[in-house]
Design a protein around this motif. Structure first.
Motif, PDB file in Angstrom:
ATOM      1  N   ASN A 268       0.816  -1.211   0.000  1.00  0.00           N
ATOM      2  CA  ASN A 268       0.000   0.000   0.000  1.00  0.00           C
ATOM      3  C   ASN A 268       0.854   1.267   0.000  1.00  0.00           C
ATOM      4  N   ARG A 278      -0.186  11.422 -11.679  1.00  0.00           N
ATOM      5  CA  ARG A 278      -0.965  10.256 -11.261  1.00  0.00           C
ATOM      6  C   ARG A 278      -0.317   9.601 -10.049  1.00  0.00           C
ATOM      7  N   VAL A 280      -0.164   6.050  -7.922  1.00  0.00           N
ATOM      8  CA  VAL A 280      -0.466   4.625  -7.995  1.00  0.00           C
ATOM      9  C   VAL A 280      -0.083   3.972  -6.676  1.00  0.00           C
ATOM     10  N   THR A 282       1.557   0.724  -4.780  1.00  0.00           N
ATOM     11  CA  THR A 282       2.630  -0.196  -5.172  1.00  0.00           C
ATOM     12  C   THR A 282       2.981  -1.176  -4.060  1.00  0.00           C
ATOM     13  N   ALA A 328       3.656  -6.955  -9.177  1.00  0.00           N
ATOM     14  CA  ALA A 328       2.413  -7.035  -8.396  1.00  0.00           C
ATOM     15  C   ALA A 328       2.136  -8.417  -7.840  1.00  0.00           C
ATOM     16  N   PRO A 332      -1.196  -4.522  -5.725  1.00  0.00           N
ATOM     17  CA  PRO A 332      -2.015  -3.949  -6.785  1.00  0.00           C
ATOM     18  C   PRO A 332      -1.309  -4.031  -8.133  1.00  0.00           C
ATOM     19  N   GLU A 333      -2.100  -3.979  -9.211  1.00  0.00           N
ATOM     20  CA  GLU A 333      -1.572  -4.129 -10.563  1.00  0.00           C
ATOM     21  C   GLU A 333      -1.457  -2.786 -11.286  1.00  0.00           C
ATOM     22  N   ASP A 334      -1.343  -1.714 -10.527  1.00  0.00           N
ATOM     23  CA  ASP A 334      -1.313  -0.368 -11.119  1.00  0.00           C
ATOM     24  C   ASP A 334      -0.112  -0.144 -12.032  1.00  0.00           C
ATOM     25  N   THR A 335       0.972  -0.893 -11.846  1.00  0.00           N
ATOM     26  CA  THR A 335       2.242  -0.533 -12.489  1.00  0.00           C
ATOM     27  C   THR A 335       2.779  -1.616 -13.423  1.00  0.00           C
ATOM     28  N   ASP A 337       2.514  -1.878 -16.502  1.00  0.00           N
ATOM     29  CA  ASP A 337       2.971  -1.347 -17.780  1.00  0.00           C
ATOM     30  C   ASP A 337       4.461  -1.010 -17.777  1.00  0.00           C
TER      31      ASP A 337
END
Length: 360
Positions: A268, A278, A280, A282, A328, A332-335, A337
């Motif tokens: 978190n 933005r 995110v 991680t 991830a 979380p799968e925010d990153t 990319d």
């Protein structure tokens, strides 16, 4: 109840319930993750540490080896408020001492106020506080584990995704998580996983499109070979790094690193991208950070809580690094990319003959 004792560098000795027997010592750290305990316990970045879970119940969805990030548990011991039998039995089979029935809120507070500290653990029918203190006396600082790379790195090269048609990645294994390799292979890369002390000639023989430095445990100052590799290849090969890899890349390009008070560990951690604005969430696991990126890198992302660098981009080289774990697992799968961005560097590499500053 099986006796269990935890002797802290602060002078306190904690008493809990023994769940897996044995003695151990290491740097006491904590994670805020409330899921992903299988991934955390098999993360090589926890080598030589004693891991405290701040979430009160660990093990509520069992243990499944398909979630493992490596072939063994890496923390030297595990502390929790309560461990389920599944997790306790797994740790016992792995020979990793485990203690629960502890007030982990107090443990976390001690670490936050006093910083990551040495500790000693003794668990067993005949364990005593003096046994835990004896382990504490033998504990050494994390920076003194000068050969820690050998403990977590592959001993021989391995190839994954050999049938793929995408870029060739030379991944320097300083304690890589399996899901990092998977993230690259799933994007059609062929990944050569190489020992942490791989020579330039061995990398040259692969002729990689990207040089990738992995996560791992310990002080980046103790990874001289990896630093030298980055310095050798950065002027004509794109370079990427995760976690310890970011610190190694920074040191190779004239930056400096430092030990944090208690590090970032959990799923978190908020990260701000300076260009897009933005934020995110991680997953992170590190006790060192980049203090100064030097003249060849710029900070592109920062931790919202303390402004430490979370992402570095090259100003004159194809370099892309992240301090957090973008694969991830857990988290979380925010990153995700990030891996696309890394592989997109491969076709556009160009030689930039420029001297790289040596370490002071």
């Amino acid at each position: 109840m099986t006796p269990a004792y935890v002797a802290l560098e602060s002078g306190h000795v904690l008493e809990g319930r023994g769940r897996a027997p044995g003695t151990a010592r290491g740097e006491l750290v904590f994670t805020t993750a409330y899921t992903g305990y299988e991934e955390s316990l098999t993360d090589p970045s926890y080598e030589e540490q004693v891991l405290t879970f701040s979430y009160p119940l660990i093990g509520n969805y069992g243990v499944r080896d398909e979630r493992f990030e490596s072939d063994r548990v890496h923390p030297r011991a595990v502390l929790a408020r309560e461990l389920t039998d599944d997790v306790a039995d797994w740790l016992a089979e792995e020979g990793v001492p485990a203690v629960d029935h502890l007030d982990t809120r107090d443990v976390v507070t001690d670490v936050r106020e006093g910083g990551a500290m040495k500790c000693g653990i003794a668990v067993g029918e005949h364990a005593t506080p003096d046994d835990a203190r004896a382990e504490l006396e033998r504990c050494v600082a994390m920076s003194d584990h000068t050969e820690i790379g050998e403990q977590v790195s592959v001993s021989e090269p391995a190839v994954y995704g050999a049938e793929n048609d995408g870029p060739t990645v030379a991944l320097i294994d300083c304690g890589v998580k399996g899901s990092i390799v998977d993230s690259l292979v799933d994007r059609d890369a062929t990944v050569h996983v190489l020992p942490h002390d791989t020579t330039p000639a061995e990398v040259e023989a692969i002729d990689p499109d990207v040089l990738f430095v992995s996560n791992g445990p310990g002080d980046p100052k103790n990874y001289d070979e990896a630093v030298s590799l980055v310095r050798e290849f950065v002027d004509d090969t794109p370079v990427a790094g995760i976690c310890l890899g970011q610190q190694i890349v920074a040191r190779a390009l004239g930056g400096t690193t430092e030990k944090m008070a208690f590090g970032h560990r959990g799923v978190n951690q908020p990260v701000l991208d300076l260009e897009s604005g933005r934020v995110v969430m991680t997953t992170q696991n590190h006790g060192y950070t980049v203090a100064d990126p030097g003249d060849h890198l710029e900070v592109s992302q920062v931790n919202v809580n303390d402004d430490t660098p979370e992402g570095l981009d090259g100003t004159e080289y194809d370099v892309l690094t992240r301090q957090y774990h973008p694969e991830a697992n857990p988290g979380p799968e925010d990153t995700l990319d990030f891996f696309d961005d890394v592989l997109e560097m491969a076709p556009s590499r160009s030689r930039r003959p420029r001297a790289i500053p040596a370490d002071d």
